[in-house]
Design an enzyme around this catalytic site. Structure first.
Site, PDB file in Angstrom:
ATOM      1  N   ASP A 292      50.098  38.064  43.611  1.00  0.00           N
ATOM      2  CA  ASP A 292      50.700  39.260  43.026  1.00  0.00           C
ATOM      3  C   ASP A 292      50.740  40.413  44.030  1.00  0.00           C
ATOM      4  O   ASP A 292      49.961  40.465  44.968  1.00  0.00           O
ATOM      5  CB  ASP A 292      49.920  39.698  41.784  1.00  0.00           C
ATOM      6  CG  ASP A 292      48.485  40.080  42.104  1.00  0.00           C
ATOM      7  OD1 ASP A 292      47.848  39.361  42.895  1.00  0.00           O
ATOM      8  OD2 ASP A 292      47.993  41.090  41.568  1.00  0.00           O
ATOM      9  N   GLU A 293      51.643  41.331  43.792  1.00  0.00           N
ATOM     10  CA  GLU A 293      51.685  42.630  44.466  1.00  0.00           C
ATOM     11  C   GLU A 293      51.583  42.528  45.988  1.00  0.00           C
ATOM     12  O   GLU A 293      50.915  43.326  46.632  1.00  0.00           O
ATOM     13  CB  GLU A 293      50.587  43.544  43.912  1.00  0.00           C
ATOM     14  CG  GLU A 293      50.780  43.848  42.427  1.00  0.00           C
ATOM     15  CD  GLU A 293      49.658  44.685  41.837  1.00  0.00           C
ATOM     16  OE1 GLU A 293      49.940  45.528  40.989  1.00  0.00           O
ATOM     17  OE2 GLU A 293      48.484  44.469  42.220  1.00  0.00           O
ATOM     18  N   ALA A 294      52.279  41.559  46.549  1.00  0.00           N
ATOM     19  CA  ALA A 294      52.344  41.449  48.006  1.00  0.00           C
ATOM     20  C   ALA A 294      53.516  42.313  48.478  1.00  0.00           C
ATOM     21  O   ALA A 294      54.502  41.830  49.045  1.00  0.00           O
ATOM     22  CB  ALA A 294      52.520  39.991  48.421  1.00  0.00           C
TER      23      ALA A 294
END
Length: 498
Positions: free
Chosen positions: A299-301
Site C-alpha cells: 500500500d501507499e507506495a
C-alpha cells in the site's frame, strides 16, 4: 425481548419455559478445555464459582459445518455442541452472553440456538510498528477479539517507524531499526520465542496469526539497517503537510523517523540485493508462521514508479507462493499485471469506492484469489468515534460513529463481486495515536463488535435482528461483562448501556 447476543447467531428460538438456574450445585462436564474456559468466564461475569455437579454439558460432535455450534437450554440443563473445537469454543462464548441476573440470582433463559459463521475469515489487525505493544498486550487483544468470534489476527510488523520481529537472516533489522516509534516513545521487537508465544496463544483461541511485512513502501526503517536496499525519501507536499500538522519532522536517509507521514519510502526495486532481502525475510517469517498466509503490504507506495511497483509485487507474491504460503496484499497491489495466482486482496477503500479502488480489488478475484473487506470509513478502528474524541484520526470521511461502523453490508461494497468471492471482513487498528492497551480498548470497543457481526452474522437483508436498533440494544447489554473483563471501552452515547 431481543437476547443480548453479539455477533447475532444464525437462528435463535426463545421458549416460554423456566430458565436454567446457575447455583452452587451446577457443574460443567464434557470437553475439558472449553469447560475450563467456561468456568473462568462465568466466574468473571457472576463473581462466583460453580460447583462440581452436572447441569452444563459441552461436547464435540463432528459432521456439521466448520465452526458451527448448537445450544439447548431448559430448566433441566444446558447442552452446547460444536461441530469442531472452534465451534464449541464459540458456542461457549454465546452461552456466556446469555447469562443474566434476576431477583432469584443468575440464570440462562430457555433457548435453542443454531449458529455458524457467514465468512471463514474474520479478522482484526494490530499495528505494532507505529507504536510497539508487548506480548501481554497482544495476547489480551487476542482474548477480546476471540470472544467476538474473530479468528484471524493480522500483525502489522514493519513500517517507516520500526521493524518489530527478529529474523535470523537479517539481524540488523532489530539491532538497528526497532528502537523507535512515533513521537517520543520507545520501540521494541518480538524475539522468535515471543512470536511463537503469540502464535500459540492465538491458536488456543482458534485464531490464526497473519504477519505483515509492508513493502515496497513503508520501509524507511529497513534503510537504518540495510541502506543498500532502500531509496532516499521522496518528499512531497503531502509529507510536508503531515509533518506540519502532526510533527515528527521530515524523513531523512539513515535517521529514525518518528512522524505520521506516509508514501515517501520505497525499497530499491530491481536491485539483486533487494530481491535477496525480500526472499530472506519472507523465508524466515514463513518458517516461524504455521498459518497459511503472509501479508506483504503493497500500500501507499506513492514515491515508487508504477511499472517498478508492479514488477516488485509480481516478484514478492511469487516468492511467497514458492514458500508454500498464500500472499495477501492491500488492494493497490491489484494494479500489478504479474500478481501471483490466488493472491488475496485486502480492500481498504471506502464503503462507496472512489478513484478506481474497486477495479484493482476485482483483479484479485479475476486472478483466482478472493477479497478481505476492510472499508476504512466503516471498520478502521483507529478513526475517531466522535469528533472531539482524544484518540484517533479522521481522514476516512471524518469520524466513524458506532452506527456507521454497523450500517454497511459486505456484499454491497464492490460491484460485481459475488458472496463467494469475499473471504471475509477485517477491522484494522492502526496505532498512530494509540500508545497503551487502554487506548486500544477505547478505540476498538464497541465498534469491534460491529465489525465482528458483519463478519459472522447473516446478511442484513436475511435476518430481522441485523438492524441498527437491535444491535445498539444488544451491544449495550455487553457493558457489564466488558467492565468485569477489564475492557476499557468507550461508553458511546449512541448506545443504551446496561
Amino acid at each position: 425481548m431481543t437476547l443480548p447476543l453479539v455477533p447475532y447467531p444464525l437462528s435463535v428460538t426463545e421458549h416460554d419455559a423456566p430458565a436454567f438456574r446457575l447455583d452452587d450445585g451446577v457443574g460443567i462436564t464434557g470437553d475439558d478445555t472449553c469447560a475450563e474456559q467456561l468456568r473462568r468466564a462465568l466466574a468473571t461475569v457472576t463473581a462466583g464459582t460453580l460447583g462440581h455437579g452436572e447441569g452444563i454439558r459441552l461436547e464435540i460432535i463432528a459432521g456439521g459445518p466448520a465452526e458451527s455450534a448448537t445450544i439447548e437450554v431448559s430448566s433441566a440443563g444446558v447442552v452446547v455442541t460444536g461441530a469442531d473445537a472452534a465451534g464449541l469454543f464459540y458456542g461457549v462464548h454465546t452461552l456466556v452472553q446469555l447469562v443474566r441476573r434476576d431477583t432469584e440470582g443468575w440464570s440462562i433463559p430457555a433457548v435453542s440456538i443454531s449458529d455458524r459463521p457467514r465468512f471463514s475469515y474474520r479478522g482484526v489487525m494490530l499495528d505494532v510498528a507505529r507504536h510497539f505493544f508487548d506480548v501481554e498486550t497482544v495476547c489480551g487483544w487476542i482474548d477480546r477479539a476471540a470472544a467476538l468470534k474473530v479468528n484471524h489476527l493480522h500483525l502489522h510488523l514493519s513500517d517507516d517507524q520500526g521493524w518489530r520481529i527478529a529474523l535470523a537472516s537479517r539481524p540488523g533489522l532489530t539491532e538497528k531499526a526497532a528502537a523507535t516509534a512515533i513521537g517520543p516513545d520507545d520501540g521494541g521487537h518480538y524475539t522468535a520465542d515471543d512470536y511463537a508465544h503469540i502464535v500459540a496463544h492465538a491458536a488456543s483461541r482458534h485464531m490464526t496469526v497473519v504477519p505483515e511485512l509492508d513493502m515496497p513502501g513503508h520501509t524507511h526503517a529497513v534503510g537504518l539497517a540495510y541502506p543498500e536496499v532502500v531509496e532516499h525519501p521522496v518528499i512531497t507536499d503531502e509529507v510536508r503537510a503531515a509533518a506540519e500538522e502532526f510533527g515528527g519532522g521530515l524523513p531523512r536517509t539513515g535517521v529514525p523517523y518518528r512522524g505520521l507521514a506516509v508514501g515517501f519510502s520505497s525499497l530499491r526495486i530491481s536491485d539483486p540485493e533487494t530481491d535477496r532481502f525480500v526472499r530472506d525475510v519472507f523465508t524466515d517469517l514463513a518458517a516461524l508462521t504455521p498459518g497459511p498466509y503472509l501479508h506483504l503490504g503493497g500500500d501507499e507506495a506513492l514515491g515508487t514508479d508504477p511499472a517498478r511497483f508492479a514488477s516488485f509485487i509480481a516478484r514478492a507474491t511469487e516468492i511467497i507462493t514458492g514458500l508454500g504460503k498464500t500472499p495477501i496484499a492491500w488492494h493497490e497491489a491489484g494494479a500489478a499485471a504479474g500478481l501471483a495466482a490466488g493472491t488475496i486482496g485486502q480492500y481498504w477503500g471506502f464503503v462507496t469506492p472512489t478513484d478506481g479502488m474497486d477495479a484493482t480489488a476485482r483483479r484479485f478475484v479475476a486472478g483466482g484469489g478472493s477479497l478481505i473487506l476492510s472499508p476504512s470509513d466503516a471498520v478502521y478502528l483507529d478513526m475517531k468515534p466522535e469528533p472531539e474524541f482524544p484518540l484517533g484520526l479522521t481522514w476516512a470521511n471524518g469520524h466513524t460513529s458506532v452506527r456507521r461502523a454497523y450500517t454497511w453490508e459486505p456484499s454491497s461494497v464492490i460491484e460485481g463481486i459475488a458472496e463467494e468471492d469475499i473471504l471475509g471482513v477485517e477491522a484494522p487498528l492502526w496505532t498512530e495515536t494509540a500508545r497503551t492497551a487502554a487506548d486500544i480498548d477505547a478505540l476498538a470497543f464497541p465498534r469491534l463488535a460491529a465489525a465482528a457481526e458483519a463478519a459472522w452474522s447473516p446478511a442484513t437483508d436475511t435476518c430481522t435482528e441485523r438492524t441498527w436498533e437491535s444491535f445498539r440494544t444488544r451491544v449495550g447489554a455487553q457493558g457489564p461483562r466488558w467492565r468485569a473483563q477489564g475492557i476499557h471501552f468507550h461508553a458511546s452515547e449512541e448506545i443504551p448501556w446496561a
